[in-house]
Design an enzyme around this catalytic site. Sequence first.
Site, PDB file in Angstrom:
ATOM      1  N   TYR A  53      55.426  40.385  37.174  1.00 28.55           N
ATOM      2  CA  TYR A  53      56.595  41.153  36.371  1.00 28.55           C
ATOM      3  C   TYR A  53      56.437  42.638  36.669  1.00 28.55           C
ATOM      4  O   TYR A  53      55.490  43.497  36.202  1.00 28.55           O
ATOM      5  CB  TYR A  53      56.434  40.794  35.505  1.00 28.55           C
ATOM      6  CG  TYR A  53      57.018  39.404  34.895  1.00 28.55           C
ATOM      7  CD1 TYR A  53      57.079  38.516  35.656  1.00 28.55           C
ATOM      8  CD2 TYR A  53      57.017  39.042  32.894  1.00 28.55           C
ATOM      9  CE1 TYR A  53      57.104  36.828  34.934  1.00 28.55           C
ATOM     10  CE2 TYR A  53      56.782  37.490  32.705  1.00 28.55           C
ATOM     11  CZ  TYR A  53      56.846  36.872  33.612  1.00 28.55           C
ATOM     12  OH  TYR A  53      57.186  35.999  33.392  1.00 28.55           O
ATOM     13  N   SER A  54      57.552  43.230  37.499  1.00 28.22           N
ATOM     14  CA  SER A  54      57.770  44.865  38.263  1.00 28.22           C
ATOM     15  C   SER A  54      56.356  45.092  38.279  1.00 28.22           C
ATOM     16  O   SER A  54      55.388  46.299  38.331  1.00 28.22           O
ATOM     17  CB  SER A  54      57.753  45.194  36.819  1.00 28.22           C
ATOM     18  OG  SER A  54      59.048  45.301  36.428  1.00 28.22           O
TER      19      SER A  54
END
Length: 340
Positions: A53-54
């Site tokens: 995530y990111s």
Amino acid sequence: MEYRRLGRCGLKVSEVCLGTMTFGHGTEENEAARIVGTALDAGVIFFDTADGYSNGASEVMLGRALGARRHEAIIATKVFNPMGTGPNDSGMSRRHIMNAVEGSLRRLGTDYVDLYYIHHVDVQTPLEEMLRAFDDLVRHGKIRYTACSNYEAWRLMEALWTSDSKGLARFEAYQPQYSLVVRDIEEELVPVCGLKGLGMVVWSPLAGGYLSGKYRPGERAVAGSRSAENWAFPTRYFHPQHEAILAELVAVAVTLGRSPAQVALRWVLEQPQVASAIVGARTAEQLTDSLACTGWELPQATRERLDAVSALPRRYPRSMEDGMAARRDQAVRLTQPSRA
């Protein structure tokens, strides 16, 4: 807030799990800290993230936001997605798992992860290789429980059999997509989780925001939402009659004096095998609205309306076998031939 046992294991989690996929992607660090604080103050102890995530920013922001309150939290993260450009920087090989967990621990600022998921299916790595790596991490104290996400029923059963037959730490949780407009798991995966004692921690219970109340049937983009950035709900998974389901949800919410998000989340939380539903938010205010799904129950008539409008067609072989128990019970008992 209700706390539920995660499948057959002794761990208890909050019925709402804060999903942090937006951290670093639409939610900056100060707002992430507000969201985590709002969640903790409301009784949420379960937090979901992933190394992918990111590109790791979500784990960093979650770890910083928890800070000294880490001991209150159950942290779940995941491994699979690329975390570098090398040929072994993704997937579920033993090498990548061992490297990835160290990276997650460093970013989260902790020395253990409560729940560690296989994020996606890796057909290039034997199940036993990844399960043995997970077992070693449990024995070393770096992860407490193992789990998987997005597995088909047969692959999940094979993994459980491998763990049981080899004496390895076995999955205690399964993370599938599940909502009023995506009910596919009811066919095979829900029964597997019930049979084998896995707790389900479901993702996208609001269908990527489609069931949040921001949209009305026919709408595909709303200003200020993810849909306006082309990062929207995954309609390719949706029920063919998803617009009718949304219309019924909105009508039901008006009747109950609740937001559509609260009703949609409540429906998910009342389904068998669901231990927790992952709820994401870009702001603390969005989270506050979603948290109002706790502390009440859907009236039976309302639940039946939502069940009916979102029901999927029965598929073979279940469609053929549904009536066989009744046929067996109603069978005529033949008279035994007399013996002279």
